[in-house]
Design a protein around this motif. Structure first.
Motif, PDB file in Angstrom:
ATOM      1  N   ARG A  24      57.438  -0.503  94.586  1.00 36.85           N
ATOM      2  CA  ARG A  24      58.266   0.224  95.551  1.00 36.85           C
ATOM      3  C   ARG A  24      59.565  -0.521  95.842  1.00 36.85           C
ATOM      4  O   ARG A  24      60.626   0.090  96.031  1.00 36.85           O
ATOM      5  CB  ARG A  24      57.473   0.440  96.847  1.00 36.85           C
ATOM      6  N   ARG A  25      59.490  -1.851  95.894  1.00 38.44           N
ATOM      7  CA  ARG A  25      60.685  -2.642  96.204  1.00 38.44           C
ATOM      8  C   ARG A  25      61.777  -2.460  95.154  1.00 38.44           C
ATOM      9  O   ARG A  25      62.957  -2.607  95.440  1.00 38.44           O
ATOM     10  CB  ARG A  25      60.321  -4.129  96.297  1.00 38.44           C
ATOM     11  N   ALA A  26      61.375  -2.124  93.921  1.00 37.11           N
ATOM     12  CA  ALA A  26      62.365  -1.964  92.857  1.00 37.11           C
ATOM     13  C   ALA A  26      63.293  -0.785  93.113  1.00 37.11           C
ATOM     14  O   ALA A  26      64.407  -0.740  92.582  1.00 37.11           O
ATOM     15  CB  ALA A  26      61.661  -1.779  91.510  1.00 37.11           C
ATOM     16  N   CYS A  58      60.759   2.339  84.480  1.00 39.87           N
ATOM     17  CA  CYS A  58      59.375   1.897  84.694  1.00 39.87           C
ATOM     18  C   CYS A  58      59.201   1.056  85.956  1.00 39.87           C
ATOM     19  O   CYS A  58      58.249   1.270  86.712  1.00 39.87           O
ATOM     20  CB  CYS A  58      58.884   1.108  83.471  1.00 39.87           C
ATOM     21  N   ALA A  59      60.085   0.095  86.162  1.00 39.17           N
ATOM     22  CA  ALA A  59      59.931  -0.801  87.313  1.00 39.17           C
ATOM     23  C   ALA A  59      59.886  -0.058  88.646  1.00 39.17           C
ATOM     24  O   ALA A  59      59.053  -0.380  89.510  1.00 39.17           O
ATOM     25  CB  ALA A  59      61.043  -1.849  87.311  1.00 39.17           C
ATOM     26  N   ALA A 113      66.304  15.038  94.102  1.00 40.17           N
ATOM     27  CA  ALA A 113      65.878  13.657  93.878  1.00 40.17           C
ATOM     28  C   ALA A 113      64.365  13.610  93.902  1.00 40.17           C
ATOM     29  O   ALA A 113      63.722  14.253  94.724  1.00 40.17           O
ATOM     30  CB  ALA A 113      66.455  12.742  94.958  1.00 40.17           C
ATOM     31  N   GLN A 114      63.768  12.867  92.969  1.00 41.38           N
ATOM     32  CA  GLN A 114      62.315  12.792  92.896  1.00 41.38           C
ATOM     33  C   GLN A 114      61.843  11.412  93.291  1.00 41.38           C
ATOM     34  O   GLN A 114      62.507  10.425  93.029  1.00 41.38           O
ATOM     35  CB  GLN A 114      61.837  13.114  91.477  1.00 41.38           C
ATOM     36  N   GLN A 115      60.707  11.326  93.897  1.00 43.48           N
ATOM     37  CA  GLN A 115      60.162  10.055  94.298  1.00 43.48           C
ATOM     38  C   GLN A 115      59.696   9.272  93.084  1.00 43.48           C
ATOM     39  O   GLN A 115      59.268   9.820  92.095  1.00 43.48           O
ATOM     40  CB  GLN A 115      58.979  10.254  95.250  1.00 43.48           C
ATOM     41  N   GLY A 116      59.788   7.949  93.202  1.00 43.39           N
ATOM     42  CA  GLY A 116      59.248   7.090  92.156  1.00 43.39           C
ATOM     43  C   GLY A 116      60.234   6.739  91.085  1.00 43.39           C
ATOM     44  O   GLY A 116      59.877   6.103  90.120  1.00 43.39           O
TER      45      GLY A 116
END
Length: 523
Positions: free
Chosen positions: A356-358, A350-351, A511-514
């Protein structure tokens, strides 16, 4: 309780904190905190898996069922769990272990981003966390209820004491602390359970009632029937199906025990041990509860205080303290493992979507966030505990059976069946549809329909219909709208096979964004 009982209880709390401090030295990164780095022995994983399924609800809610109905408390609770885990030892345990060993994830839900999509993962993650807050809240309320019987302190004070102690050791020590304290708690449970069993046998003998002759007493008339009252055949079958998913990973904390072992085979052995313990040991724990109508008179309509009253009456000081420690050990084992699982879901799933920084957290930053998340989750669950027995949630057993069992299915089915090849056609549309409509079915059955039927909807249908709806939709939508892309098939194959082709298979998984760093690719 006297000073000796308090000494036993305080000494237990001290040992739990000491284990947390010792375990802290074994936690260097997020993987260590959430999955013990895949280094946990199978026997420790199995005992931990077994213990993390208990709580003081057994000694309150299920003690009330045993007091009122008898052996159905075993037949419709621990027996389905044992059978479900035995089936899952082949079906789910090895595959869940490969989530860590082959996909290199630290959260049981982390793989869903690639198996389905980001929306599905987030829907299951957030709804699962909210359900766990309510579930763990019921566990805090259960142990506080018992504590109030013995000490006279208020429910809220009992919730605060147990929650704070649990927060200390599981926050600093992670899954290692959970597993090691659960090993100690298993030993305590063994001693306390045998002490209570012997005490009840001796008390029955003093009353001139034999071990077997007790069932002929008028107070136990009908208590030897396996399925009675609201706990009939439909309930048993529904509960077996629910526990098959729940205790093999659907509620997340048990999945971590499978992930923590070194290999798929060791995870399978872990599950077998847990299944054997669930089949045998509850018989010893339940026997005093079955005999309780002969020995005490419950002061509560649901009989939930019967076991507490019986321990006070039968056990000498010192042993009484040990049994009370056993109550605490059950609850703290389950709640700490739940807290660790939810911290994994939030930190890894979730984070990174919220901030984005996570996505660029270092190992040290991720570990600090994991610990903070653990404390926050425990705080929220303790707040929820203060609302148990309110009009919103109902009593403890209502929360555990109706809310948790009823809502678990729609959340667990996409996660668990997504591991298996026969359901490879079911993609994000099937997963989200089964999840959303299953939750709606829970609300519909338990509220509007329940209110408009004379006598209400029977309990077995309250818990089984949401799961059945989710299961049917997951299969049917997957058949009507197959979404078995090459990337998703690659994920399923890696979960279902052992081998050394990690590098090649990893290349097939985009690889997926987010998402959290390292998901779906080899670290």
């Amino acid at each position: 309780m006297n000073s000796l009982d308090w000494a036993v209880l305080i000494g237990y709390f001290g040992v739990m904190v000491a284990i947390g401090v010792w375990s802290h030295k074994r936690v260097d990164n997020v993987s260590d905190f959430f999955t013990a780095g895949g280094k946990m022995p199978w026997w420790l994983s199995g005992i931990s898996h077994h213990m993390s399924g208990y709580s003081a609800v057994m000694f309150t809610g299920y003690a009330g069922i045993a007091y009122t109905y008898g052996v159905t408390s075993f037949v419709t609770w621990s027996f389905p769990i044992a059978l479900g885990i035995a089936i899952g030892s082949k079906l789910f345990a090895p595959r869940i272990n490969r989530l860590r060993s082959r996909l290199h994830v630290a959260s049981p839900l982390e793989y869903l981003k690639n198996r389905y999509d980001l929306k599905t993962q987030q829907a299951l993650a957030w709804s699962g966390m909210l359900l766990k807050i309510v579930d763990v809240g019921a566990k805090w309320a259960a142990i506080a209820t018992l504590l109030s019987v013995f000490t006279g302190i208020s429910l809220n004070q009992g919730i605060l004491i147990t929650g704070t102690i649990t927060a200390v050791y599981c926050t600093i020590g992670g899954l290692w602390a959970d597993a090691l304290t659960e090993l100690g708690q298993f030993v305590i449970q063994l001693l306390a359970g045998i002490a209570m069993f012997v005490a009840v046998i001796m008390e029955l003998n003093d009353k001139g009632i034999g071990f077997l002759g007790a069932w002929d007493e008028p107070e136990l008339q009908g208590h030897g029937e396996p399925l009675v009252g609201p706990y009939g055949t439909v309930f048993l079958l529904a509960f077996l199906f629910i526990k098959l998913f729940e205790y093999n990973g659907g509620m997340l904390n048990q999945a971590q025990r499978y992930m923590a072992t070194s290999s798929a085979y060791q995870a399978e052995r872990s599950a077998r041990l847990s299944a054997i313990l669930w089949l045998v040991w509850p018989l010893v724990l339940f026997f005093p509860m079955w005999m309780s109508p002969l020995l005490v008179e419950s002061q509560k309509p649901d009989g939930s205080d019967s076991y507490g009253l019986m321990t006070e009456q039968l056990l000498p000081h010192g042993l009484l303290g040990l049994v009370i420690v056993g109550f605490f050990s059950h609850t703290m084992a389950m709640c700490s493992s739940d807290a660790n699982a939810i911290a994994a879901v939030f930190t890894r799933d979730c984070a990174p979507v919220l901030w984005r920084r996570a996505r660029a957290w270092s190992e040290g930053q991720g570990l600090r966030v994991a610990r903070v998340t653990t404390v926050v989750f425990l705080g929220l669950s303790m707040a929820a505990a203060t609302q148990v027995n309110s009009p919103t949630f109902g009593d403890i057993i209502t929360v555990v059976i109706k809310w948790v069992a009823g809502l678990m299915g729609p959340m667990a089915i996409p996660m668990m069946l997504g591991l298996l090849r026969p359901f490879r056609r079911s993609g994000p549309t099937a997963a989200l549809t089964s999840w959303a409509v299953g939750l709606f079915a829970f609300w519909l059955v338990n509220y509007p329909i329940h209110w408009n039927i004379d006598g209400g909807v029977p309990l077995q249908y309250q818990v089984s219909i949401p799961l059945a709806v989710s299961l049917v939709l997951y299969v049917v939508v997957g058949y009507l709208k197959p979404e078995d892309t090459p990337e998703r098939l690659a994920i399923i194959e890696r979960i279902n096979t052992d081998g050394d082709d990690d590098a090649g298979a990893a290349a097939a998984i985009p690889a997926q964004q987010g998402g959290a760093p390292g998901v779906g690719v080899k670290d």
